[in-house]
Design a protein around this motif. Structure first.
Motif, PDB file in Angstrom:
ATOM      1  N   ALA A  16      11.562  -6.948  -5.327  1.00 37.95           N
ATOM      2  CA  ALA A  16      12.034  -6.292  -6.679  1.00 37.95           C
ATOM      3  C   ALA A  16      10.620  -6.365  -7.948  1.00 37.95           C
ATOM      4  O   ALA A  16      10.385  -5.428  -8.039  1.00 37.95           O
ATOM      5  N   ARG A  17      10.326  -7.401  -7.830  1.00 33.75           N
ATOM      6  CA  ARG A  17       8.992  -7.854  -8.400  1.00 33.75           C
ATOM      7  C   ARG A  17       8.108  -7.002  -8.180  1.00 33.75           C
ATOM      8  O   ARG A  17       6.999  -6.490  -9.193  1.00 33.75           O
ATOM      9  N   GLN A  18       7.900  -7.182  -7.432  1.00 31.77           N
ATOM     10  CA  GLN A  18       6.834  -6.354  -6.302  1.00 31.77           C
ATOM     11  C   GLN A  18       6.794  -5.158  -6.428  1.00 31.77           C
ATOM     12  O   GLN A  18       5.353  -4.559  -7.482  1.00 31.77           O
ATOM     13  N   LEU A  19       7.673  -4.230  -6.666  1.00 33.36           N
ATOM     14  CA  LEU A  19       7.923  -2.807  -6.638  1.00 33.36           C
ATOM     15  C   LEU A  19       7.918  -2.119  -8.397  1.00 33.36           C
ATOM     16  O   LEU A  19       7.188  -1.685  -8.193  1.00 33.36           O
ATOM     17  N   ARG A  20       8.497  -3.475  -8.868  1.00 34.52           N
ATOM     18  CA  ARG A  20       8.280  -3.213 -10.849  1.00 34.52           C
ATOM     19  C   ARG A  20       7.113  -3.167 -10.760  1.00 34.52           C
ATOM     20  O   ARG A  20       6.778  -2.502 -11.723  1.00 34.52           O
ATOM     21  N   ALA A  21       6.347  -4.166 -10.974  1.00 38.52           N
ATOM     22  CA  ALA A  21       4.690  -3.949 -10.908  1.00 38.52           C
ATOM     23  C   ALA A  21       4.154  -2.495 -10.637  1.00 38.52           C
ATOM     24  O   ALA A  21       3.101  -2.305 -11.002  1.00 38.52           O
ATOM     25  N   LEU A  22       4.400  -1.994  -9.640  1.00 41.39           N
ATOM     26  CA  LEU A  22       4.143  -0.829  -9.134  1.00 41.39           C
ATOM     27  C   LEU A  22       4.726   0.524  -9.895  1.00 41.39           C
ATOM     28  O   LEU A  22       4.342   1.548  -9.880  1.00 41.39           O
ATOM     29  N   GLY A  23       5.224   0.104 -10.738  1.00 39.80           N
ATOM     30  CA  GLY A  23       6.418   1.161 -11.438  1.00 39.80           C
ATOM     31  C   GLY A  23       7.567   1.962 -11.530  1.00 39.80           C
ATOM     32  O   GLY A  23       7.663   3.003 -11.597  1.00 39.80           O
ATOM     33  N   HIS A  24       7.749   1.237  -9.760  1.00 38.58           N
ATOM     34  CA  HIS A  24       8.956   1.749  -9.734  1.00 38.58           C
ATOM     35  C   HIS A  24      10.094   0.519 -10.438  1.00 38.58           C
ATOM     36  O   HIS A  24      10.813  -0.166 -10.490  1.00 38.58           O
ATOM     37  N   PRO A  71       0.709  -1.149  -0.022  1.00 37.17           N
ATOM     38  CA  PRO A  71       0.094  -0.147   0.176  1.00 37.17           C
ATOM     39  C   PRO A  71       1.174   1.211   0.048  1.00 37.17           C
ATOM     40  O   PRO A  71       0.724   2.484  -0.544  1.00 37.17           O
ATOM     41  N   PHE A  72       2.053   0.900   0.862  1.00 39.59           N
ATOM     42  CA  PHE A  72       2.739   2.665   0.557  1.00 39.59           C
ATOM     43  C   PHE A  72       3.169   2.286  -0.162  1.00 39.59           C
ATOM     44  O   PHE A  72       3.253   3.662  -1.092  1.00 39.59           O
ATOM     45  N   PHE A  73       3.468   2.401  -1.645  1.00 41.19           N
ATOM     46  CA  PHE A  73       3.983   2.181  -2.528  1.00 41.19           C
ATOM     47  C   PHE A  73       3.863   2.082  -3.442  1.00 41.19           C
ATOM     48  O   PHE A  73       3.719   2.720  -4.665  1.00 41.19           O
ATOM     49  N   SER A  74       2.365   1.977  -3.143  1.00 41.39           N
ATOM     50  CA  SER A  74       1.657   1.742  -4.268  1.00 41.39           C
ATOM     51  C   SER A  74       1.258   3.717  -4.466  1.00 41.39           C
ATOM     52  O   SER A  74       0.057   4.203  -5.641  1.00 41.39           O
ATOM     53  N   ASN A  75       0.892   4.520  -3.274  1.00 40.14           N
ATOM     54  CA  ASN A  75       0.556   5.478  -3.566  1.00 40.14           C
ATOM     55  C   ASN A  75       1.972   6.868  -3.756  1.00 40.14           C
ATOM     56  O   ASN A  75       1.591   7.742  -3.428  1.00 40.14           O
ATOM     57  N   ARG A  76       3.118   5.799  -3.748  1.00 43.33           N
ATOM     58  CA  ARG A  76       4.063   7.210  -4.300  1.00 43.33           C
ATOM     59  C   ARG A  76       4.452   6.979  -5.818  1.00 43.33           C
ATOM     60  O   ARG A  76       3.620   6.474  -6.357  1.00 43.33           O
ATOM     61  N   GLN A  77       5.246   8.416  -5.848  1.00 39.87           N
ATOM     62  CA  GLN A  77       5.037   8.030  -7.485  1.00 39.87           C
ATOM     63  C   GLN A  77       6.472   7.688  -7.994  1.00 39.87           C
ATOM     64  O   GLN A  77       7.284   7.018  -6.959  1.00 39.87           O
ATOM     65  N   PRO A  78       6.392   7.161  -8.941  1.00 45.13           N
ATOM     66  CA  PRO A  78       7.689   6.229  -9.062  1.00 45.13           C
ATOM     67  C   PRO A  78       8.861   6.654  -8.527  1.00 45.13           C
ATOM     68  O   PRO A  78       8.680   7.662  -8.869  1.00 45.13           O
ATOM     69  N   SER A  79       9.518   5.682  -8.387  1.00 44.65           N
ATOM     70  CA  SER A  79      10.831   6.822  -7.375  1.00 44.65           C
ATOM     71  C   SER A  79      12.064   5.084  -7.818  1.00 44.65           C
ATOM     72  O   SER A  79      11.640   3.978  -8.543  1.00 44.65           O
ATOM     73  N   VAL A  80      13.119   5.563  -7.639  1.00 45.66           N
ATOM     74  CA  VAL A  80      14.265   4.762  -7.927  1.00 45.66           C
ATOM     75  C   VAL A  80      14.495   3.835  -6.519  1.00 45.66           C
ATOM     76  O   VAL A  80      14.180   4.936  -4.768  1.00 45.66           O
TER      77      VAL A  80
END
Length: 338
Positions: free
Chosen positions: A60-68, A38-47
């Motif tokens: 890493a796969r989870q965060l890539r799927a969220l656009g990071h 939920p936290f990274f879903s609501n953030r702008q794409p980041s590194v």
């Protein structure tokens, strides 16, 4: 410009460190496992930078799927940036700082399929070690009782029925029964190893890269499948030299004041893959009837183990060239290059 987030992952709690690129505001945050997505879903794409450790490829796969954008860093490259006492917050800050170094090397993110194949290799390796331990223990018992079993699993197991018959009336029945149970355990472990190898054989048939690697002398099922599953895209490495260095089959060196000393092999990277390559080169040198002029000269002029590692290095570079450029193995090219 994307914001950089240093993320120290663990089993239940995750420590986050970031600096706003516009205001310079420092954010230090501790998240529970359930709060991560939920936290990274609501953030702008980041590194998002993390250490390459347990479960890092999953996140890493989870965060890539969220656009990071995700950067995995080897632990040894993060450690120099830890200041003061080690804790989660200091680790997250060190990861954040290391991720922004211009020459930092990052670990490619593995797919679930790659991790599954590597899990089969890990399970097989554990079963083989357990079988070897049980066999050595049984051999020691028979040796103490006056029956010397031969070395090597195949010949030792073949002689065990004869060994049991020789001790039938000499030791208590309960001891014979316990030893037979251990013998059955050894056979069961062998069956489980064979079952995993059949699964790896099915993976080999489904991936044409494994079939091409099997054309290299010395490379077998275990080496081909483990290399393909570990490497993924070989173009992540800029050259065969870099790939060989990643496997740890290149010499270490140390120097100061312009004087450089060459040491033994670095042994960096994955020890399992390096072991497989060493076994490949030993098999070629011991069993192949004809060798290239380069290898014959190396075996004549250098110690045996030095020649083994040198050949392992050459096999590693050949593997990289075949995977990176989708080529088949051509012995004549190898001979002329030697």
């Amino acid at each position: 410009m994307l914001a950089v987030i240093g993320l120290d992952i663990a089993k239940r709690f995750f420590q986050l460190h970031s600096v706003d690129p516009d205001t310079g505001e420092i954010t230090k945050l501790k998240l529970k496992r359930a709060e991560m997505v939920p936290f990274f879903s609501n953030r702008q794409p980041s590194v998002v930078a993390m250490e390459a450790c347990g479960s890092s490829h999953h996140w890493a796969r989870q965060l890539r799927a969220l656009g990071h954008e995700v950067r995995l860093i080897a632990t040894k490259f993060v450690k120099p940036f830890v200041k003061g006492n080690k804790n989660d917050a200091a680790d997250a800050r060190a990861i954040w700082e290391a991720a922004q170094r211009p020459e930092m090397r990052f670990v490619p993110v593995k797919t679930e399929a790659q991790q599954a194949i590597l899990a089969l290799h890990t399970m097989r390796d554990g079963l083989v070690k357990a079988r070897t331990a049980q066999l050595h223990q049984l051999r020691a018992v028979f040796y103490e009782l006056g029956f010397a079993l031969p070395e090597g699993r195949h010949w030792c197991v073949k002689r065990l029925p004869e060994a049991f018959a020789s001790l039938e009336d000499k030791i208590p029945a309960m001891a014979i029964e316990a030893m037979r149970d251990q013998y059955q355990l050894i056979l069961q472990l062998s069956e489980r190893v064979d079952a995993i190898e059949r699964k790896l054989e099915a993976f080999k048939r489904s991936d044409e890269r494994c079939g091409r690697l099997l054309q290299i002398p010395g490379v077998g099922l275990l080496t081909a499948t483990s290399i393909v599953a570990s490497v993924g895209d070989a173009k992540e490495f800029s050259s065969g030299r870099e790939f060989a260095a990643w496997l740890g089959v290149v010499p270490r060196h140390t120097g100061t004041g312009g004087r450089v000393r060459i040491l033994g092999m670095s042994k960096q990277g994955n020890s399992y893959l390096r072991t497989m390559l060493i076994h490949c080169s030993r098999a070629v040198m011991a069993r192949q009837k004809e060798h290239s002029p380069w290898l014959e000269r190396l075996m004549r002029d250098r110690p045996w183990n030095v020649a083994v590692v040198a050949l392992a290095n050459k096999i590693a570079r050949t593997i990289w060239a075949m995977l990176a450029h989708s080529r088949n193995y051509k012995p004549e090219i190898q001979q002329s290059a030697a």
